[in-house]
Design a protein around this motif. Structure first.
Motif, PDB file in Angstrom:
ATOM      1  N   ARG A  16       0.855  -1.274   0.060  1.00 59.50           N
ATOM      2  CA  ARG A  16       0.145  -0.123   0.180  1.00 59.50           C
ATOM      3  C   ARG A  16       1.027   1.275   0.022  1.00 59.50           C
ATOM      4  O   ARG A  16       0.646   2.136  -0.750  1.00 59.50           O
ATOM      5  N   LEU A  37       0.716   3.333  -3.272  1.00 57.43           N
ATOM      6  CA  LEU A  37      -0.571   4.475  -3.173  1.00 57.43           C
ATOM      7  C   LEU A  37      -0.119   5.629  -2.594  1.00 57.43           C
ATOM      8  O   LEU A  37      -0.412   6.832  -2.760  1.00 57.43           O
ATOM      9  N   ARG A  38       1.076   5.487  -1.601  1.00 59.34           N
ATOM     10  CA  ARG A  38       1.460   6.894  -0.740  1.00 59.34           C
ATOM     11  C   ARG A  38       2.999   7.328  -1.354  1.00 59.34           C
ATOM     12  O   ARG A  38       2.932   8.331  -1.439  1.00 59.34           O
ATOM     13  N   VAL A  43      -0.131   5.733   5.595  1.00 57.50           N
ATOM     14  CA  VAL A  43      -0.671   4.403   4.968  1.00 57.50           C
ATOM     15  C   VAL A  43      -1.578   3.612   5.925  1.00 57.50           C
ATOM     16  O   VAL A  43      -2.701   3.087   5.430  1.00 57.50           O
ATOM     17  N   GLN A  78      -8.262   1.349  -0.383  1.00 57.34           N
ATOM     18  CA  GLN A  78      -6.789   1.022  -0.229  1.00 57.34           C
ATOM     19  C   GLN A  78      -6.607  -0.216  -1.233  1.00 57.34           C
ATOM     20  O   GLN A  78      -5.684  -1.278  -0.975  1.00 57.34           O
ATOM     21  N   ALA A  90      -4.804  -1.975  -4.207  1.00 53.93           N
ATOM     22  CA  ALA A  90      -3.523  -1.886  -4.555  1.00 53.93           C
ATOM     23  C   ALA A  90      -2.762  -2.928  -5.259  1.00 53.93           C
ATOM     24  O   ALA A  90      -3.044  -4.372  -4.584  1.00 53.93           O
ATOM     25  N   ARG A 124      -9.359   7.314  -7.381  1.00 47.09           N
ATOM     26  CA  ARG A 124      -8.494   8.221  -8.079  1.00 47.09           C
ATOM     27  C   ARG A 124      -8.883   8.637  -9.517  1.00 47.09           C
ATOM     28  O   ARG A 124      -9.305   7.576  -9.948  1.00 47.09           O
ATOM     29  N   HIS A 135     -10.105  12.749  -7.151  1.00 47.89           N
ATOM     30  CA  HIS A 135     -10.881  11.593  -6.956  1.00 47.89           C
ATOM     31  C   HIS A 135     -12.391  11.940  -7.682  1.00 47.89           C
ATOM     32  O   HIS A 135     -13.012  13.138  -7.480  1.00 47.89           O
TER      33      HIS A 135
END
Length: 145
Positions: free
Chosen positions: A23, A27-28, A38, A75, A77, A112, A138
């Motif tokens: 994640r 994602l971060r 996260v 979340q 991923a 997103r 988003h």
């Protein structure tokens, strides 16, 4: 991708650290966020579905129940080397199947902007206006199960 296993885990599970790492990396980190960004305060109360092989998490998706009938998917991923091969769709479909089995009737998510078409292909419909979250555009989306 054929050797993948799909399991629900919780934050005490040995694969949880691998889930957090995935994640973070997917994602971060690309947004310049810190590793501690996260985790969510409601991790323990959420469902964590991971796809893994040989002890390595290859994909994940989480769901946080908000009432007896629905909640938020978040979340999602997939390891970059596996993106575009259907793993994300498999994760969402397996999560939805489990949610139906638990009596949930609807799911919403914050997508997103670039992945809105992915969720539309899975039956999610956008609603509301585009907005910014974690520094990027988003759209809210939802689907009845």
């Amino acid at each position: 991708m054929t050797d993948l296993r799909f399991d629900f885990i919780d934050p005490r599970h040995p694969l949880y650290e691998g889930e957090l790492e995935l994640r973070f990396r997917v994602l971060r980190e690309p947004l310049g966020h810190a590793r501690e960004d996260v985790k969510f305060p409601f991790e323990d109360a959420s469902l964590h579905l991971v796809a893994h092989a040989d002890g390595v998490v290859q994909g994940c998706v989480l769901f946080h129940p908000e009432d007896a009938h629905g909640g938020r998917l978040f979340q999602m991923a997939v390891r970059p080397s596996l993106q575009g091969q259907g793993l994300g769709a498999k994760l969402v479909r397996r999560l939805e199947e489990a949610l139906r089995g638990r009596g949930f009737r609807h799911v919403h998510l914050h997508a997103r902007a670039p992945v809105v078409p992915f969720y539309e292909r899975l039956g999610y419909a956008p609603y509301g206006e585009l907005y910014e979250e974690v520094g990027i555009p988003h759209r809210n989306m939802r689907r009845d199960l």
